[in-house]
Design an enzyme around this catalytic site. Structure first.
Site, PDB file in Angstrom:
ATOM      1  N   GLY A   1     -36.806 -14.404   9.129  1.00 55.24           N
ATOM      2  CA  GLY A   1     -37.318 -13.982   7.827  1.00 55.24           C
ATOM      3  C   GLY A   1     -36.220 -13.486   6.906  1.00 55.24           C
ATOM      4  N   CYS A   2     -36.526 -12.413   6.175  1.00 52.80           N
ATOM      5  CA  CYS A   2     -35.592 -11.896   5.176  1.00 52.80           C
ATOM      6  C   CYS A   2     -34.293 -11.366   5.784  1.00 52.80           C
ATOM      7  CB  CYS A   2     -36.258 -10.787   4.358  1.00 52.80           C
ATOM      8  SG  CYS A   2     -37.622 -11.372   3.307  1.00 52.80           S
ATOM      9  N   ALA A   3     -34.302 -11.050   7.072  1.00 51.86           N
ATOM     10  CA  ALA A   3     -33.079 -10.588   7.740  1.00 51.86           C
ATOM     11  C   ALA A   3     -32.159 -11.735   8.112  1.00 51.86           C
ATOM     12  CB  ALA A   3     -33.427  -9.787   8.991  1.00 51.86           C
ATOM     13  N   GLY A   4     -32.614 -12.979   7.935  1.00 47.63           N
ATOM     14  CA  GLY A   4     -31.881 -14.139   8.420  1.00 47.63           C
ATOM     15  C   GLY A   4     -30.514 -14.347   7.804  1.00 47.63           C
TER      16      GLY A   4
ATOM     17  N   LEU B   1     -33.487  -6.402   5.840  1.00 50.82           N
ATOM     18  CA  LEU B   1     -34.644  -6.053   6.675  1.00 50.82           C
ATOM     19  C   LEU B   1     -35.520  -7.281   6.831  1.00 50.82           C
ATOM     20  CD1 LEU B   1     -35.406  -2.671   4.946  1.00 50.82           C
ATOM     21  CD2 LEU B   1     -34.897  -2.896   7.385  1.00 50.82           C
TER      22      LEU B   1
END
Length: 350
Positions: free
Chosen positions: A141-144, A335
């Site tokens: 997700g956004c942490a990728g 995050l």
């Protein structure tokens, strides 16, 4: 010999269709408001994100019709292949390398499913060698953007002298849902855009910007904060808790904990480069990291120009920070689902 992985190049790409925020809001109103009485109350989300415009892989009219898995998947494959090639070629050009010089490819995406994976699908078009190592990663997700860069850095460090290409792309707009009459769906409609970023890393021969250290924190019992729900129509976004409140309460201690494992402290950081989830998240990050309001200026600019593109977004911020001149030490933070904080410390020699 210094075996730290160095950031050799960094590039970004967006699809051709630009959507202005007020146009997206009016389209959402047309489709959802007649069936969702709370829409007018939630419509203020569109003006509170700090977004002016963002980009999508399909023309605006495509999103006005209800879509299922086959159409979404085809759009993902076509759009992701184009974005992969665009971003990767830019990164190769900046590094003065050919695709045949790449030894390892790390591909990160969470907004579609592809088997064979994207780096295999574009291998002939790009000109990758037949013996290239492929490392596709799904679900960050956004942490990728940060976690993927960390994986690529470790792989570069494990084989000094080899070239590791990291590509992350997210086509968040393809998850638009006509049937989801929920606040979570309105939040997604107000925030998400499409984009890609690529970086090349190499260890063993120095470099102006080196990956100094990396770390993560996974909070227990937080699966409901962010993620996908899979059903017959497609992905459905999960937002079960207020992320800005979670960031305000938890991000500061988490970053301090991660930095301590790196043998650093927040006082050693010259610049934080953060994934900007939205304007409220940026404000929460400044509060959590004890930064003056307005410090995360590149983050606000990127969210305004591109929206939240999930994983690639933090690399758009890093690209802008690089263009302005990196300080001696920058720390990337993001995050994502898990719920997870991911950090990388970059050491830059002027």
């Amino acid at each position: 010999m210094n075996n730290a992985a160095a950031l050799v190049s960094l590039a970004t790409a967006v699809p051709p269709h630009q959507f202005h925020q007020h146009e997206v809001m009016e389209a959402a109103r047309e489709i959802l408001a007649p069936r969702f009485p709370q829409f007018d109350t939630l419509a203020t989300l569109f003006s509170n994100t700090g977004i002016r415009h963002r980009y999508g892989v399909m023309p605006f009219e495509w999103y006005m019709e209800r879509r299922g898995w086959p159409e979404r998947t085809q759009a993902y494959l076509d759009g992701a292949e184009a974005l992969f090639v665009d971003a990767a070629r830019k990164a190769l050009a900046e590094a003065d390398l050919a695709a045949s010089d790449i030894d390892t490819i790390v591909t990160v995406s969470s907004t579609g499913i592809a088997t064979p994976t994207l780096e295999a699908r574009v291998a002939t078009q790009m000109g990758f060698r037949a013996d290239v190592s492929r490392v596709p990663v799904f679900g960050l997700g956004c942490a990728g953007g940060v976690s993927g860069l960390s994986i690529a850095s470790r792989l570069a460090q494990a084989r000094p002298g080899t070239n590791v290409l990291f590509v992350t792309f997210e086509l968040c707009t393809l998850a638009v849902r006509h049937d989801e009459l929920t606040k979570a769906n309105i939040v997604a409609l107000s925030l998400f855009g499409d984009g890609a970023a690529a970086a090349i890393l190499r260890a063993g021969d120095g470099g102006a910007t080196q990956v100094e250290a990396m770390g993560e924190k996974l909070w227990p019992d937080t699966l409901d904060i962010m993620g996908w729900r899979v059903d017959p129509e497609g992905f459905g976004v999960i937002f079960q808790r207020t992320i800005p409140d979670f960031v305000t309460e938890n991000m500061g201690p988490a970053v301090t904990e991660i930095l301590e494992r790196m043998r650093l402290s927040p006082a050693n950081v010259d610049r934080f480069v953060c994934h900007p989830g939205g304007s409220k998240v940026i404000t929460a990050l400044e509060r959590a990291l004890s930064l003056d309001q307005g410090t995360l200026d590149h983050e606000r600019d990127i969210i305004a120009d591109y929206g939240n593109m999930s994983a690639p977004t933090v690399l758009f911020v890093l690209e802008r920070a690089r263009a302005r001149g990196l300080p001696q030490r920058s720390v990337l933070t993001a995050l994502g689902p898990g719920f997870t904080a991911s950090c990388i410390s970059l050491r830059h020699a002027a």
